[in-house]
Design a protein around this motif. Structure first.
Motif, PDB file in Angstrom:
ATOM      1  N   ASN A   1     -11.172  -3.627  -3.663  1.00  0.00           N
ATOM      2  CA  ASN A   1     -11.230  -4.526  -2.458  1.00  0.00           C
ATOM      3  C   ASN A   1     -12.563  -5.430  -2.158  1.00  0.00           C
ATOM      4  OD1 ASN A   1     -10.652  -6.232  -0.717  1.00  0.00           O
ATOM      5  ND2 ASN A   1     -11.684  -5.550   1.087  1.00  0.00           N
TER       6      ASN A   1
ATOM      7  N   ARG B   1      -7.551   5.758  -0.622  1.00  0.00           N
ATOM      8  CA  ARG B   1      -8.786   4.669  -0.305  1.00  0.00           C
ATOM      9  C   ARG B   1      -9.285   4.716  -1.748  1.00  0.00           C
ATOM     10  NH1 ARG B   1     -10.651   0.869  -0.961  1.00  0.00           N
ATOM     11  NH2 ARG B   1     -11.536  -0.547   0.952  1.00  0.00           N
TER      12      ARG B   1
ATOM     13  N   TYR C   1       2.002   1.664  -3.256  1.00  0.00           N
ATOM     14  CA  TYR C   1       1.048   2.496  -4.176  1.00  0.00           C
ATOM     15  C   TYR C   1       0.702   3.670  -3.890  1.00  0.00           C
ATOM     16  CZ  TYR C   1      -3.134   2.714  -6.829  1.00  0.00           C
ATOM     17  OH  TYR C   1      -4.290   3.160  -7.022  1.00  0.00           O
TER      18      TYR C   1
ATOM     19  N   LEU D   1      -5.658   0.055  -8.356  1.00  0.00           N
ATOM     20  CA  LEU D   1      -4.971  -1.009  -7.805  1.00  0.00           C
ATOM     21  C   LEU D   1      -6.213  -1.954  -7.272  1.00  0.00           C
ATOM     22  CD1 LEU D   1      -3.121  -2.889  -6.889  1.00  0.00           C
ATOM     23  CD2 LEU D   1      -2.411  -1.924  -4.479  1.00  0.00           C
TER      24      LEU D   1
ATOM     25  N   VAL E   1      -8.211   2.284  -4.226  1.00  0.00           N
ATOM     26  CA  VAL E   1      -8.353   0.799  -3.927  1.00  0.00           C
ATOM     27  C   VAL E   1      -9.434   0.063  -4.159  1.00  0.00           C
ATOM     28  CG1 VAL E   1      -6.953  -0.716  -2.261  1.00  0.00           C
ATOM     29  CG2 VAL E   1      -5.670   1.247  -2.670  1.00  0.00           C
TER      30      VAL E   1
ATOM     31  N   LEU F   1       1.630  -1.178   0.437  1.00  0.00           N
ATOM     32  CA  LEU F   1       0.127   0.253   0.136  1.00  0.00           C
ATOM     33  C   LEU F   1       0.646   1.463  -0.048  1.00  0.00           C
ATOM     34  CD1 LEU F   1      -2.838  -0.892   2.455  1.00  0.00           C
ATOM     35  CD2 LEU F   1      -3.264  -0.602  -0.017  1.00  0.00           C
TER      36      LEU F   1
END
Length: 370
Positions: free
Chosen positions: A257, A252, A216, A229, A255, A213
């Motif tokens: 998830n 955030r 990144y 990502l 990213v 992280l």
């Protein structure tokens, strides 16, 4: 021969590395060997991913906990089939085994200093269980299999075992991993962007999530057109806690998830990704490294443990303990089209050295020697 194989977790829906190693090895043994009798011992589950054939019999053994399943229920079930040997595939085995034992010891991470605090109760229980069981079963093993020369050397050094007791049998990768076209029909279930970076992580400290992280975040500072990502198999609260700890909450929104991704969708995600990130702190083999290569995706991996061995001399390696180095490798690959193309072509050739067929042939040879 009558060969018993422990494959306790292969029927569970959310499979992980060792589950796939056992499953794919057994499938290839089914194709390869029609003479010996195989008895596959599994725990009941929803994903009946293995079918019986003439000489391969599946025996479901129900038990409430893994230790009881392995230490009590499995030896009783194996005794009933009058097997000639038992192959346990996932690091541990019954302490009291009535027949010759073959053990696949994927790694000895549980005997090494822990990388950092692990908050996963499941992983912590497994860590202590392996520390308790493995030293007690090693003297009873007729053969110990591990998955890389790196790990074999670590096992021999740490446990002072005879060299001829421990042998290397490389893993393979599934035949459904190859370059896919029209990937967006699958990738859009997880990420809306057409181009992205891809990282498989979990809460195990060896997966190096905090430094990935941070790398990144550094990459976004340096890139002229930074990509989002995609992180698989993580929980939002875990990611959020790491970002807060490192004061990088501003990344955030970039990213994504989605949680656990089924194995059947992974080829599309590898193929659709611009780069696959695999900078683990410690791996005994690293199947995702081969999966990404087989899908035609350049990989950035680590210069530690087994990854240089499996990835080969020409794979891009970063120092996994330095986020800056990981970020620099991302920028280098992003900005150099010739390097990118050469890595894509290199990976497609490198992965051909590994297959589950080779794994099964090696296993059958070991069974015959016993």
């Amino acid at each position: 021969m009558r060969i018993a194989i422990e494959a306790q977790r292969i029927f569970r829906t959310n499979k992980h590395g060792m589950d796939f190693v056992a499953l794919e090895s057994i499938r290839e043994l089914q194709k390869l060997d029609h003479e010996n009798e195989y008895y596959i011992f599994v725990s009941p589950g929803e994903d009946h991913c293995l079918e019986e054939t003439g000489n391969v019999h599946i025996i479901e053994v129900a038990c409430p906990t893994y230790p009881l399943w392995e230490q009590v229920a499995l030896p009783r079930a194996v005794a009933k089939v009058n097997a000639d040997l038992l192959h346990c595939t996932s690091n541990t085995a019954p302490i009291h085994c009535p027949i010759p034992l073959v053990l696949t010891l994927h790694d000895i991470i549980f005997l090494e200093p822990r990388q950092s605090g692990n908050k996963s109760l499941y992983q912590n229980i497994g860590w202590y269980y392996r520390r308790l069981v493995v030293p007690r079963i090693l003297p009873r093993c007729k053969k110990i299999i591990t998955v890389s020369h790196f790990e074999r050397a670590r096992i021999l050094e740490a446990l002072s075992l005879p060299e001829d007791l421990v042998t290397t049998v490389y893993n393979g990768f599934g035949q459904h991993f190859y370059p896919r076209e029209k990937t967006e029909q699958v990738t859009r279930k997880y990420i809306q962007d057409k181009n992205f970076l891809f990282f498989l992580g979990n809460t195990d400290p060896k997966k190096n999530v905090p430094r990935v992280l941070k790398a990144y975040e550094l990459y976004r500072q340096k890139s002229s057109s930074p990509l989002p990502l995609l992180i698989a198999d993580m929980k939002d609260e875990y990611l959020d806690a790491i970002m807060k700890e490192q004061a990088i909450e501003h990344i955030r929104p970039y990213v994504i998830n989605p949680g656990y991704i089924p194995n059947s969708d992974l080829p599309y995600l590898y193929s659709g990704a611009f780069i696959f990130l695999y900078p683990s702190l410690r791996e005994s083999f690293g199947i995702p490294l081969l999966e990404a290569m087989a899908c035609g995706t350049p990989v950035i991996t680590s210069n530690t443990s087994s990854m240089p061995e499996i990835g080969g001399d020409n794979v891009i390696q970063a120092d996994p303990f330095h986020a800056e180095d990981i970020a620099n490798k991302l920028i280098e690959l992003e900005n150099d089209p010739k390097l990118y193309k050469s890595q894509l072509e290199y990976g497609l050739q490198r992965c051909k050295l590994y297959s589950w067929k080779n794994t099964a042939e090696s296993l059958l040879s070991i069974y015959k020697t016993l």
